[in-house]
Design a protein around this motif. Structure first.
Motif, PDB file in Angstrom:
ATOM      1  N   HIS A  76       4.920  -1.722  -1.662  1.00  0.00           N
ATOM      2  CA  HIS A  76       3.757  -1.425  -0.821  1.00  0.00           C
ATOM      3  C   HIS A  76       3.195  -0.029  -1.136  1.00  0.00           C
ATOM      4  CE1 HIS A  76       2.071  -2.118   3.534  1.00  0.00           C
ATOM      5  NE2 HIS A  76       1.132  -1.857   2.660  1.00  0.00           N
TER       6      HIS A  76
ATOM      7  N   HIS B 280      -3.442   3.365   4.809  1.00  0.00           N
ATOM      8  CA  HIS B 280      -2.019   3.347   4.464  1.00  0.00           C
ATOM      9  C   HIS B 280      -1.328   4.657   4.814  1.00  0.00           C
ATOM     10  CE1 HIS B 280      -2.938  -0.407   2.369  1.00  0.00           C
ATOM     11  NE2 HIS B 280      -1.650  -0.660   2.573  1.00  0.00           N
TER      12      HIS B 280
ATOM     13  N   TRP C  20      -5.607  -5.136   9.994  1.00  0.00           N
ATOM     14  CA  TRP C  20      -4.878  -4.072  10.681  1.00  0.00           C
ATOM     15  C   TRP C  20      -4.998  -4.246  12.189  1.00  0.00           C
ATOM     16  CZ3 TRP C  20      -2.589  -0.348   7.524  1.00  0.00           C
ATOM     17  CH2 TRP C  20      -2.981  -0.390   6.170  1.00  0.00           C
TER      18      TRP C  20
ATOM     19  N   ASP D  75      -0.112  -2.463   9.657  1.00  0.00           N
ATOM     20  CA  ASP D  75      -0.676  -3.222   8.534  1.00  0.00           C
ATOM     21  C   ASP D  75      -0.249  -4.688   8.688  1.00  0.00           C
ATOM     22  OD1 ASP D  75      -1.391  -4.238   6.013  1.00  0.00           O
ATOM     23  OD2 ASP D  75      -0.595  -2.505   4.905  1.00  0.00           O
TER      24      ASP D  75
ATOM     25  N   HIS E 295       1.286  -8.388   2.127  1.00  0.00           N
ATOM     26  CA  HIS E 295       2.169  -7.529   1.326  1.00  0.00           C
ATOM     27  C   HIS E 295       3.026  -6.602   2.196  1.00  0.00           C
ATOM     28  CE1 HIS E 295      -1.534  -4.677   0.975  1.00  0.00           C
ATOM     29  NE2 HIS E 295      -0.689  -4.113   1.807  1.00  0.00           N
TER      30      HIS E 295
HETATM   31 MN    MN Z   1      -0.884  -2.510   2.936  1.00  0.00          MN
END
Ligand code: MN
Length: 211
Positions: free
Chosen positions: A29, A83, A131, A164, A168
């Motif tokens: 990630h 992120h 998100w 998140d 992934h």
């Molecule tokens: Mn992500």
């Protein structure tokens, strides 16, 4: 932030969130997904006026852009910011809310458990990638969900924490079970001190704007 943009360091060791989030997930990630957003952003802004702008300003200026290149710049800049904010929303340490955050939670949701339940629901209901956010507007807390790279920060909204929910973020550990990932993250590794600190930032921004 001077360009080229850099991948900000993680606030903890890569295996620190295990078993809630494995070192393997963090490795892919952070070093693959997050790094790629940084690298792509640097390529896209090179030689443009965006190269001299701060990350937040790029996100806010390109939000809702119709131009294909600006859309790409938005997607990558917002994902870099999202992120970095997500990593700081998580911690293996035992953290606590502040009394100001506690009052705001009680007034908006009734209790912290109810807030967690609503955040989990928002994350679960976000169709496809995106998100889940806890935000404050004038000190009043609410929950938002955003698709893809979208972020409340693009509209100047003060974000307190995020999770998140792109596949992934959880597929290696939870496969398709997004609700299990949300339950574990929200119950075990949220950095409530980070959220409390972010709540005070809204007051500072409001005061600075009024002066
Ligand atoms: Mn992500």
């Amino acid at each position: 932030m001077p360009t080229p943009f850099k991948l900000a360091p993680l606030p903890w060791d890569e295996d620190a969130l295990a078993p809630t989030i494995s070192a393997n997930t963090i490795n892919f990630h952070y070093h693959k997904h997050h790094q790629t957003y940084v690298d792509t952003l640097n390529k896209l802004v090179e030689g443009t006026p965006f190269a001299d702008m701060k990350l937040e300003a790029i996100v806010q200026k390109t939000a809702g852009a119709q131009d294909a290149k600006e859309k790409k710049i938005f997607n990558n800049a917002a994902q870099v910011w999202n992120h970095d904010f997500y990593w700081r929303s998580l911690t293996p340490a035992k953290t606590d809310t502040s009394s100001a955050l506690d009052s705001a939670i009680t007034s908006a949701f009734g209790s912290k458990d109810e807030l967690i339940a609503k955040l989990a629901e928002a994350g679960k209901e976000q169709f496809g990638s995106g998100w889940a956010w806890l935000v404050s507007k004038g000190g009043k807390l609410s929950i938002e969900k955003t698709p893809n790279a979208e972020t409340p920060m693009a509209k100047g909204v003060n974000c307190l924490l995020t999770v998140d929910v792109w596949e992934h973020a959880y597929y290696l550990d939870y496969q398709n079970a997004r609700p299990k990932y949300l339950e574990a993250v929200l119950g075990k590794i949220i950095n409530w001190s980070f959220a409390a600190e972010n709540l005070t930032k809204e007051d500072q921004a409001v005061r600075a704007a009024a002066e």
